[in-house]
Design an enzyme around this catalytic site. Structure first.
Site, PDB file in Angstrom:
ATOM      1  N   ASN A  11       0.921  -1.144  -0.092  1.00  0.00           N
ATOM      2  CA  ASN A  11       0.140  -0.106  -0.114  1.00  0.00           C
ATOM      3  C   ASN A  11       1.033   1.246   0.027  1.00  0.00           C
ATOM      4  OD1 ASN A  11      -2.001   1.892   0.620  1.00  0.00           O
ATOM      5  ND2 ASN A  11      -2.462   1.483   2.423  1.00  0.00           N
ATOM      6  N   LYS A  13       0.155   4.142  -0.236  1.00  0.00           N
ATOM      7  CA  LYS A  13      -0.577   5.440   0.225  1.00  0.00           C
ATOM      8  C   LYS A  13      -0.435   6.757  -0.494  1.00  0.00           C
ATOM      9  CE  LYS A  13      -0.217   3.005   4.731  1.00  0.00           C
ATOM     10  NZ  LYS A  13      -0.266   3.100   6.201  1.00  0.00           N
ATOM     11  N   HIS A  95      -9.324   0.904   5.266  1.00  0.00           N
ATOM     12  CA  HIS A  95      -8.314   1.259   5.743  1.00  0.00           C
ATOM     13  C   HIS A  95      -8.350   2.242   7.280  1.00  0.00           C
ATOM     14  CE1 HIS A  95      -3.950   2.493   6.564  1.00  0.00           C
ATOM     15  NE2 HIS A  95      -3.702   1.493   5.977  1.00  0.00           N
ATOM     16  N   GLU A  97      -6.749   4.799   7.992  1.00  0.00           N
ATOM     17  CA  GLU A  97      -6.555   5.972   7.655  1.00  0.00           C
ATOM     18  C   GLU A  97      -7.803   6.439   7.167  1.00  0.00           C
ATOM     19  OE1 GLU A  97      -2.888   5.277   5.446  1.00  0.00           O
ATOM     20  OE2 GLU A  97      -2.003   4.618   7.403  1.00  0.00           O
ATOM     21  N   GLU A 165      -5.030  -4.994  10.647  1.00  0.00           N
ATOM     22  CA  GLU A 165      -4.016  -3.799  10.804  1.00  0.00           C
ATOM     23  C   GLU A 165      -4.363  -3.023  12.286  1.00  0.00           C
ATOM     24  OE1 GLU A 165      -2.409  -2.612   6.675  1.00  0.00           O
ATOM     25  OE2 GLU A 165      -3.733  -1.316   7.545  1.00  0.00           O
ATOM     26  N   GLY A 171       2.699   2.368  10.519  1.00  0.00           N
ATOM     27  CA  GLY A 171       3.543   3.292  10.494  1.00  0.00           C
ATOM     28  C   GLY A 171       4.249   4.084  11.654  1.00  0.00           C
ATOM     29  N   SER A 211       3.575  -2.025  10.207  1.00  0.00           N
ATOM     30  CA  SER A 211       5.105  -1.996  10.513  1.00  0.00           C
ATOM     31  C   SER A 211       5.820  -3.259   9.941  1.00  0.00           C
ATOM     32  CB  SER A 211       5.620  -1.538  11.998  1.00  0.00           C
ATOM     33  OG  SER A 211       4.969  -0.247  12.201  1.00  0.00           O
TER      34      SER A 211
HETATM   35  O1  G3P Z   1      -1.921  -0.832   4.725  1.00  0.00           O
HETATM   36  C1  G3P Z   1      -0.606  -0.925   5.100  1.00  0.00           C
HETATM   37  C2  G3P Z   1      -0.340  -0.002   6.312  1.00  0.00           C
HETATM   38  O2  G3P Z   1      -1.320   0.642   6.924  1.00  0.00           O
HETATM   39  C3  G3P Z   1       0.810  -0.464   7.199  1.00  0.00           C
HETATM   40  O3  G3P Z   1       1.821   0.723   7.222  1.00  0.00           O
HETATM   41  O4  G3P Z   1       3.576   1.663   7.133  1.00  0.00           O
HETATM   42  O5  G3P Z   1       3.171   0.334   9.020  1.00  0.00           O
HETATM   43  O6  G3P Z   1       3.566  -0.807   7.115  1.00  0.00           O
HETATM   44  P1  G3P Z   1       2.967   0.389   7.623  1.00  0.00           P
END
Ligand code: G3P
Length: 249
Positions: A11, A13, A95, A97, A165, A171, A211
């Site tokens: 993703n 983003k 998602h 976000e 998630e 993140g 993460s």
């Molecule tokens: O959709 C994937 C996501 O929200 C995870 O983000 O940067 O933590 O891998 P990240």
């Protein structure tokens, strides 16, 4: 890894430029991706066409969102029909976000999933609790509530992948431990069995996001109910994303 073919989604983003995406595509095209894995990347809408025309067909393309119904007078939105038209096979919906930054609710998200599926897009349906919800023991309540909202509108689960998630892991560099993730994945599978069917529970892939990186993916991939990953930050680096794709093999 458990049921179905291992699935890894990237993703991207709201990241990238024409140049950086061109480099990422070059890296992905030259990466060795094991055969027995579904690989999907989700660029920002405006770069989908660029990616579609330059990326190997080995990797499918997803959108990061879609409008809840047929297109028309909806300024700023993109419809499922348009996504299919430019060669998208998937869409990420629900998602964190979209839910927590943009404010989309469970019902709207469930309706989006049903509409996208009706237009032959496959759906990566995201769920996950916030830190305060985990700390107050509400992880399962929140995940089951979000799942139920999908199940209220989705009639066939064949083209759905569920992404767990946890919001606190997205993140932040704070990945869920393999045990924490496995516990929720097993509970999600159990919910599918009790509320939908044994078939849906065993056939639906439940992937983890939050993460995930090249160093922590292998341990997570060993868990019985972790059927793949949805990767944010690390999916912007071609070689690291390839490591994650190949982590279950
Ligand atoms: O959709 C994937 C996501 O929200 C995870 O983000 O940067 O933590 O891998 P990240």
């Amino acid at each position: 890894a458990g049921s179905g073919k291992f699935f890894v989604g990237g993703n991207w983003k709201c990241n990238g430029t024409k140049d950086s995406i061109s480099k990422l595509v070059t890296d992905l095209n030259s990466a060795k991706l094991e055969d027995d894995v579904d690989v999907v990347v989700a660029p920002p809408f405006i770069y989908i066409d660029q990616v579609k025309s330059s990326l190997t067909d080995r990797v499918e393309i997803s959108a990061q969102n879609s409008w809840v119904g047929k297109g028309g007078a909806f300024t700023g939105e993109i419809s499922s029909e348009q996504l299919v038209d430019i060669g998208c096979k998937w869409v990420i919906l629900g998602h964190s976000e979209r839910r927590h930054v943009i404010g989309e609710d469970d019902e709207f998200t469930g309706k989006k999933a049903a509409y996208a599926l009706s237009q032959n897009l496959k759906v990566i349906a995201c769920i996950g609790e916030k830190l305060e919800e985990r700390e107050s023991g509400k992880t399962f309540d929140v995940c089951f509530r979000q799942l139920k909202a999908f199940a209220d509108y989705v009639t066939s689960w064949e083209n759905v992948v569920i992404a767990y998630e946890p919001v606190w892991a997205i993140g932040t560099g704070k990945v869920a431990s393999p045990q924490q993730a496995q516990e929720v994945h097993a509970a999600v599978r159990d919910w599918l069995q009790k509320n939908l069917s044994a078939e849906v529970a065993s056939a639906t892939r439940i992937i983890y996001g939050g993460s995930v990186n090249g160093s922590n993916c292998a341990e997570l991939a060993k868990q019985e109910d972790i059927d793949g990953f949805l990767v944010g930050g690390a999916s912007l680096k071609g070689p690291e994303f390839a490591t994650i794709v190949n982590s279950a093999v």
